[in-house]
Design a protein around this motif. Sequence first.
Motif, mmCIF file in Angstrom:
data_model
loop_
_atom_site.group_PDB
_atom_site.id
_atom_site.type_symbol
_atom_site.label_atom_id
_atom_site.label_comp_id
_atom_site.label_asym_id
_atom_site.label_seq_id
_atom_site.Cartn_x
_atom_site.Cartn_y
_atom_site.Cartn_z
ATOM 1 N N ILE A 123 42.871 82.972 21.180
ATOM 2 C CA ILE A 123 42.397 82.033 22.202
ATOM 3 C C ILE A 123 42.044 80.687 21.580
ATOM 4 N N LEU A 144 40.334 94.108 17.147
ATOM 5 C CA LEU A 144 41.094 93.683 18.324
ATOM 6 C C LEU A 144 40.430 92.478 18.975
ATOM 7 N N LEU A 188 33.005 78.700 22.982
ATOM 8 C CA LEU A 188 33.773 78.259 21.825
ATOM 9 C C LEU A 188 34.449 76.922 22.093
ATOM 10 N N ALA A 189 35.075 76.816 23.245
ATOM 11 C CA ALA A 189 35.894 75.638 23.513
ATOM 12 C C ALA A 189 35.061 74.445 23.964
ATOM 13 N N LEU A 220 32.637 83.569 26.548
ATOM 14 C CA LEU A 220 32.731 83.331 25.111
ATOM 15 C C LEU A 220 33.709 82.192 24.838
ATOM 16 N N PHE A 221 34.806 82.245 25.537
ATOM 17 C CA PHE A 221 35.805 81.196 25.399
ATOM 18 C C PHE A 221 35.197 79.846 25.788
ATOM 19 N N LEU A 225 41.804 88.692 19.342
ATOM 20 C CA LEU A 225 41.916 87.987 20.619
ATOM 21 C C LEU A 225 41.263 86.616 20.551
ATOM 22 N N LEU A 226 40.057 86.591 19.940
ATOM 23 C CA LEU A 226 39.318 85.330 19.829
ATOM 24 C C LEU A 226 40.118 84.282 19.087
ATOM 25 N N PHE A 247 30.682 54.714 22.798
ATOM 26 C CA PHE A 247 31.551 54.240 23.868
ATOM 27 C C PHE A 247 31.471 52.738 24.092
ATOM 28 N N LEU A 304 34.828 87.800 27.292
ATOM 29 C CA LEU A 304 35.675 86.799 26.647
ATOM 30 C C LEU A 304 35.653 85.450 27.366
ATOM 31 N N ILE A 351 37.449 54.803 18.170
ATOM 32 C CA ILE A 351 38.084 55.684 19.140
ATOM 33 C C ILE A 351 39.443 55.168 19.603
ATOM 34 N N LEU A 352 39.647 53.859 19.565
ATOM 35 C CA LEU A 352 40.927 53.318 20.019
ATOM 36 C C LEU A 352 41.983 53.304 18.919
ATOM 37 N N SER A 386 43.916 77.135 22.423
ATOM 38 C CA SER A 386 43.217 75.978 22.977
ATOM 39 C C SER A 386 43.488 74.741 22.130
ATOM 40 N N ALA A 418 38.620 57.348 26.230
ATOM 41 C CA ALA A 418 38.907 58.777 26.295
ATOM 42 C C ALA A 418 40.402 59.047 26.377
ATOM 43 N N VAL A 449 42.789 57.582 24.758
ATOM 44 C CA VAL A 449 43.518 57.422 23.506
ATOM 45 C C VAL A 449 43.680 58.743 22.766
ATOM 46 N N PRO A 450 42.574 59.442 22.488
ATOM 47 C CA PRO A 450 42.774 60.723 21.799
ATOM 48 C C PRO A 450 43.587 61.715 22.624
ATOM 49 N N LYS A 457 41.764 57.149 11.206
ATOM 50 C CA LYS A 457 40.347 57.503 11.114
ATOM 51 C C LYS A 457 40.025 57.836 9.654
#
Lengths: 467, 303
Positions: A12, A4, B27-28, B23-24, A8-9, B267, B20, B47-48, A16, A117, A119-120, B52
């Motif tokens: 998520i 479970l 991870l993120a 943890l999130f 969930l991970l 940059f 979580l 970057i522009l 994202s 920043a 642009v992406p 790539k």
Amino acid sequence: MRKLVSLLLVVIALTSFVVACAAPTPEVIEKEVVVEKEVPVTVEVDKEVIVEKEVVRTVIVEKEVEKGVTIEYWQYFFDARVDAMNRLIQQFEAENPDIHIIHTNFPYADYRDKIAASVPAGVGPDIATLYYGWMPLWVDSGYLVPLPEDEFPPSMIESEFSPLVQAGKFDGKYWAIPTAVRTLALFWNKDLFEAAGLDPEKPPTTLDEFVEYAKKLTKLDANGDYEVMGYAVEMNGQAHHWYREILTRQFGQVPQSEDQRKIQWNASEGGYEAWEWLCKFETEYKTGTNDLFDGATQAFYQGKLALHIDGSFRLGSIAKNAPDLNFGVAPMPIGPSGELTTFGSFWTHGLTNKAASDPKRLEAAVKFLKFITTDEAMALWVDKVGELPARLEAASDPDLLADPKLGAFAQQLPYAYATFFVNESDDRQALMDAYDAVQLTGENPRAALDEAVEKVQALFDEFWATH
Amino acid sequence: MFKKLSLRRRQQLWAYAFILIPLFFFLAIRIGPTLFALNVSVREWNILSPEKPFVGLANFERIWQDFQNPKSVVRRAFQNTFSYVIIGVPTQLVLALAIALMLDRITRLVSLFRAIYFIPFVTSTVAISWVWRWMYQPRFGPINLLLSFLGLPEQNFLRDPDQALLSIVAVAIWQGLGFAIIIFLAGLKQIPQMYYEAARIDGANRWQLLRRVTLPLLNPTIVYLVVLQSIRFLRMFTQVITMTRQGDGGPLNSTVTVVLHMYREGFGRYKMGSAAALMVVLFLIIMMITLAQMRLLTRRVEY
């Protein structure tokens, strides 16, 4: 249980990514309407029955198409520029009610980072302000699109705009067009001239006079510290331009080959002499030094520096930071070759690939770009920002030429050169390092210059290898 | 499905739900971008630019080529970064231990002293760096005023290629000192008093107490701090970008670090691929150094 949690991970992580990847659709505004409903749920806790209420969220997405077009204009933050642009936008929007312009600013130091920043992230400007020296990098990246030739014919640009603007031509096309251009000139503090027994209305007109005046104007206190500096070399300011585009020519050396492939600062005795001439202010004449904390510009504001080389944009900041400063502006002093020359540069406006992605946006962006490059817009810009009009006609206005401050800048426009840069900051860094090597480690100026040429030439070689 | 779970299970589920969130975050915000950077490092990532292209190990090869040129910025950046670690970590730990031992001994105003040492650590590095940039000023900077008051020659500090790195490392040491002191104090409190009493009965002097009791029993704390501070000094960035003119790591690249160089590549020159490759290299170096430190420094001490 473990399954479970891992499930969930994964969910998520996936959300994202999806959220990060989804590009916003600019013209469709999604309205989220959240409807919350309480639903009774029976829960069994250790044989006891509890009725809990669980909230069920329903999201209804309403799509609404906005009328007209919204485009974004980005520039760095500089009071006068922001103010002038806001006025232009106001006028433009009044004339074109179906176009809405969002004007965004960032501090100068962050400007390039923010663009990078954006642009992406899939956001960013439709029209961006950029320094003309960044153009190769931006064009190479595919970030800019060429100006449409039917709206901005090259023949029109070449006949109606200052020749400086041709630095915006790249790979045979025009990629950007400015509202205003700037030149370098000599600023002098009249009070300090008077205190040193010099005629406050007669600035130096030749390089020899410049040295002589700088020495006379320098005043030391009891500890041997500078009370007044005659002239201080600010290599990270405008001094690198003074050397690269002006002093070299004045000592008889063209700085870069005609095809812009070769750096020629050290190609003749003249180039070396020009460099040595500049280095001597600190090594020999001791007319001033550049502090890490406040640059030479600050010293000039504070009346502690008598001679200063700077651009027309400085007028605006002097008016703001040192309104009582009694100073004059004169054309650049002339060197041994007698050639009249100054450095010209400009911030220009380019259309981005975001604007080009939608014909409606592009049309609006082009319309706005045309509007901010009219004579009227330029007149407003000179007035508010103190930068010179990019169009020749506006720039040759007799009132402008007679202006006691702006006149000297405008008068030099016909012989101003805009250096071709592959990477302006690395180019400048090479000269800053060469200067530091001379001042801080006592390196031979000629050897330091050779090293700078080698570094910049490597940049150019790398660039031309792919063009 | 939840209602069939027992209370215990439900509580566990809640606990996991709360875990979580951090943890999130990891991870993120931490792990995701790190993995993503691996992808960037094998591409020509302007970057522009929307394209790539994959270039394999070309970015790494280029770093290696540049590194072999003794005058290159990459070479200077690695040399300087190691200088920061080699000077910074031992100096900071010795100072912190000395201060912690003294703080451990006094009984009055302990928390005041702790606060004084800890304040720099919780102050914004940028603010601190600007203040020090001003303090290091030639002529009117406070340090030089003090020097000339004492009749000593004025120094150029940040404008001298030989002193700039030391000037910056001094600020970093001072700023991180409070953290190390607090950790050492915690470690010292863990050492049971009976060992000291026993040693004193055996006739051990102060030096022997430090050498034979305190230091061995403090080993886990020392290892922890060495690892943590090494990583901190290997990632030096903010102090350097703030305290050098135009954030260039000057004068003459004498203070530039790997992270600063990475930032300027990415940059300033928009070469994200090359910057990410540097990141991968630095990551591997940090990992090797950390593993080596943990292996070499950890001692099992049993009394």
